[in-house]
Structures are given as C-alpha cells and as structure tokens.
Design an enzyme around this catalytic site. Structure first.
Site, short mmCIF file in Angstrom:
data_model
loop_
_atom_site.label_atom_id
_atom_site.label_comp_id
_atom_site.label_asym_id
_atom_site.label_seq_id
_atom_site.Cartn_x
_atom_site.Cartn_y
_atom_site.Cartn_z
N ASP A 1 43.23 38.15 48.64
CA ASP A 1 42.01 37.76 49.36
C ASP A 1 42.37 37.19 50.73
OD1 ASP A 1 41.76 37.16 46.31
OD2 ASP A 1 39.67 37.45 46.97
N HIS B 1 44.77 44.91 46.91
CA HIS B 1 43.44 45.20 46.37
C HIS B 1 42.34 44.86 47.40
CE1 HIS B 1 45.41 45.49 42.45
NE2 HIS B 1 45.91 44.28 42.61
N ASP B 2 42.33 43.64 47.87
CA ASP B 2 41.21 43.18 48.71
C ASP B 2 41.27 43.72 50.13
OD1 ASP B 2 41.22 39.98 46.96
OD2 ASP B 2 40.36 41.91 46.42
N THR C 1 35.27 40.35 47.01
CA THR C 1 36.64 40.59 46.55
C THR C 1 37.00 39.71 45.35
OG1 THR C 1 37.57 38.95 48.08
CG2 THR C 1 37.39 41.22 48.88
N ASP D 1 37.81 35.00 46.26
CA ASP D 1 38.46 34.02 45.37
C ASP D 1 39.93 33.87 45.75
OD1 ASP D 1 39.44 35.96 42.43
OD2 ASP D 1 39.13 36.62 44.51
N PHE E 1 40.35 42.87 36.67
CA PHE E 1 40.15 41.42 36.56
C PHE E 1 38.78 40.95 37.06
CE2 PHE E 1 41.29 37.04 36.33
CZ PHE E 1 40.78 36.43 37.47
N ASN E 2 38.39 41.32 38.27
CA ASN E 2 37.13 40.80 38.84
C ASN E 2 35.94 41.15 37.95
OD1 ASN E 2 38.28 39.66 41.12
ND2 ASN E 2 38.02 41.51 42.36
N ASN F 1 40.64 34.02 40.88
CA ASN F 1 42.11 33.86 40.82
C ASN F 1 42.48 32.42 40.45
OD1 ASN F 1 42.93 36.50 41.50
ND2 ASN F 1 42.35 36.09 43.63
O1 RIB Z 1 42.14 42.98 40.05
C1 RIB Z 1 42.46 42.62 41.37
C2 RIB Z 1 41.42 41.69 41.92
O2 RIB Z 1 41.36 40.49 41.12
C3 RIB Z 1 41.74 41.21 43.34
O3 RIB Z 1 40.55 40.96 44.03
C4 RIB Z 1 42.48 39.92 43.10
O4 RIB Z 1 42.40 39.03 44.21
C5 RIB Z 1 41.72 39.36 41.92
O5 RIB Z 1 40.56 38.71 42.42
CA CA Z 2 40.18 38.70 44.92
#
Ligand code: RIB
Ligand code: CA
Length: 314
Positions: free
Chosen positions: A18, A243-244, A127, A13, A173-174, A42
């Site tokens: 990403d 993160h990704d 991701t 996303d 979040f994801n 996102n």
């Molecule tokens: O919480 C972080 C994740 O949420 C990452 O993958 C960021 O790109 C969002 O998608």
């Molecule tokens: Ca992401």
C-alpha cells in the site's frame, strides 16, 4: 495546456505494498491525491492509520487529509497480516511519527463527499478490505452512481495460473477479510476495475534484489523509503509482490494490461470457500447485469519500469 489531473481517493491498509502504491500515486502527475481513508487489514486500524500519516508526511504530502475508517469487517472478526508486513505493518521502518491531525469526520462520509464533489469524474482506489467502501455505499445509496469507477486490488479469478488464493487456497486476503463488504460492492452497480492475484502474483510484475540495487543508487527520500520497504519484504521472500501499485497502474497505463469483462461475485459462506471470487455466468438476455473489468494479463517488465522510473525520477 496539460490534461487536468484525475482526483483520486485511496482507501488503504498500509502495508508495505500500500505504501509503495502511495509513493507511485504521489509521483504521478496525472493524479491528484485528494483523500486517504484507512481500514484494518494488513494491521489493526490504529496501525494502518499511523502508517498512512507517517508515509504521507515523510513524502511531503501532509496536506492530504487522512480519515480512519473501519476497525473490523462488517460482521466478522478482524485478522491481520503482520507476519508479512512486520510488527508495525510497515516493515519496521523508523519513520518519524506523523504530526498531522487525522480527520474527525467519518471516513465513509468523506468518501461520499469526495465522489459527490464532481459526479462521474472521480476514482476511488481500494487496496484493502472493502469495508469502508461498503459502509459508504450503505450510508449513501447514490454513491455508486457518483463515482467514475472504483479500482479494486482484490480477488483471484483463476484467469491465469497465479489466480488462486493467498489467504486460503481459494481466497485473496482483502476479499477474504470482509467478503460481505465485497459482495455489497460487487453488486452495487458501481463501475469497477478489479486487479486480482491473477496478475499481481505473477513474478514478472514483482520487484526483486536487482530492483532494490537500482533504487539504492538514488539518495532521494522517495527512493530511500521505497528501498527500505522493499528490503524488508525481500528479507523473507525472493519477490516483493506489487499488488497495490498494480491496481493504480490500471489508471496510469491501461495498455500494461489485458482485461476480461464480466459480472463478479464472492462466496460469503463461512466455509472453506469463504472469500472466493468468481465471474458470474451472465444470462445473455439480461441487460441489468453489471460488468466489471478484471485484469487477466500484465506486461510485468513494462510495469516495473513504470514504477521504478517514477520513483527514481528527479
Ligand atoms: O492480497 C494482497 C492484498 O492484501 C494487498 O492489498 C496487501 O496490501 C493486502 O492488503
Ligand atoms: Ca493493501
């Protein structure tokens, strides 16, 4: 004779981090990026899809097929994160619009074809919210058995002091975006490596202004794109959390991490714990439990050197 590159598909996303993960994937000769599928996360789907096409084309990878997936979670309304990623979900970069046509076939069918083309040999890197992965598993029941593994950026398992939520006090979040999809994937039996906030919110693995200055020393297109993405993230924060790219790094150099094995699940209730992920206390007698590898530590400096050296490599 070099080792055969691992075929990977990205479900993503984009999203600043990403995009940084796509950069790392394209700079890693261990991998062949065979497919990119996009999901709302996102930003809205049309934004994350446009961003995936623009980034791939800018990096000379317009040959990689892109398919748009789910515009909303399985059964909940969509909530974006443009506040962090910018109004275009990509740090307001003025990248040229992508010209490539996206695939007309459904993302979940293309993900199945990707897995079925080489049973047990291919890896899916997720991701974003897990909506596309869950829909693919629902439509193609044998898909979990066809993948080598799914590498997931998602969740927070309280394995370190960083392992609490970033969308709520409990949820990452994801996973929070589509907990129903996460539950389906977690219980599917697919082999999983999960990289949660436990390691990705560790500042030792995040990029900072010093790293930006190092990237700016290069005038390559790749370094310029990474620098612009990083610069936007650093306008609002002292760190750009990776993160990704960290999820991808579990494939490139597993020695960067320590892992815990266990069965995982997620709260799907619509209460304050929605999206909370946890290790399921496994019944010792059960041999049916499906365990995942969950990252519980990261060598931040070595990860950052891996990322920066590959981006800066001539
Ligand atoms: O919480 C972080 C994740 O949420 C990452 O993958 C960021 O790109 C969002 O998608
Ligand atoms: Ca992401």
């Amino acid at each position: 004779m070099g080792a055969v590159a691992l075929s990977v598909a990205f479900d993503t996303d984009p999203g600043i981090d990403d995009a940084l993960a796509l950069i790392l994937a394209l700079r890693s000769t261990e991998l062949r990026l065979a497919l990119v599928t996009t999901v709302a996360g996102n930003g809205p789907l049309e934004m994350t899809t446009r961003n995936a096409v623009r980034v791939l084309e800018y990096l000379g990878a317009a040959h990689v097929p892109v398919a748009a997936g789910a515009a909303t979670p399985i059964r909940r309304p969509f909530h974006g994160a443009l506040g962090y990623h910018g109004p275009d979900a990509l740090g307001q970069l003025m990248l040229p619009e992508g010209r490539a046509q996206i695939e007309l076939r459904a993302a979940c069918d293309l993900l199945f074809d990707f897995a079925a083309a080489a049973p047990g040999e291919r890896t899916l890197i997720a991701t974003g919210p897990l909506t596309n992965v869950a829909l693919a598993f629902q439509r193609h029941e044998d898909m979990p058995s066809l993948l080598k593994e799914v590498v997931i950026m998602g969740g927070a398992f309280q394995l370190t002091r960083f392992g609490t939520g970033n969308q709520t006090p409990y949820a990452e979040f994801n996973i929070w975006q589509d907990p129903d999809a996460a539950h389906l994937v977690f219980r599917s039996g697919v082999p999983m490596t999960i990289v949660g906030l436990d390691v990705t919110n560790d500042p030792s693995s995040a990029l900072d202004a010093t790293d930006l200055a190092r990237l700016r020393e290069s005038n390559s297109r790749t370094a310029a794109l990474a620098s612009d993405l990083l610069e936007y993230a650093l306008r609002q924060h002292d760190y750009c959390f990776m993160h990704d790219p960290l999820a991808l790094a579990t494939i490139l150099d597993p020695s960067l991490f320590e892992f815990t094995e266990g069965e995982v699940d997620v709260v799907t209730r619509d209460d304050e714990e929605r999206g909370r992920t946890f290790l399921v206390p496994s019944a010792p007698s059960s041999n049916q439990r499906r365990t995942a590898r969950i990252a519980r530590s990261i060598d931040g400096p070595r990860f950052k050197e891996l990322f920066l050296s590959r981006v800066l490599e001539a």
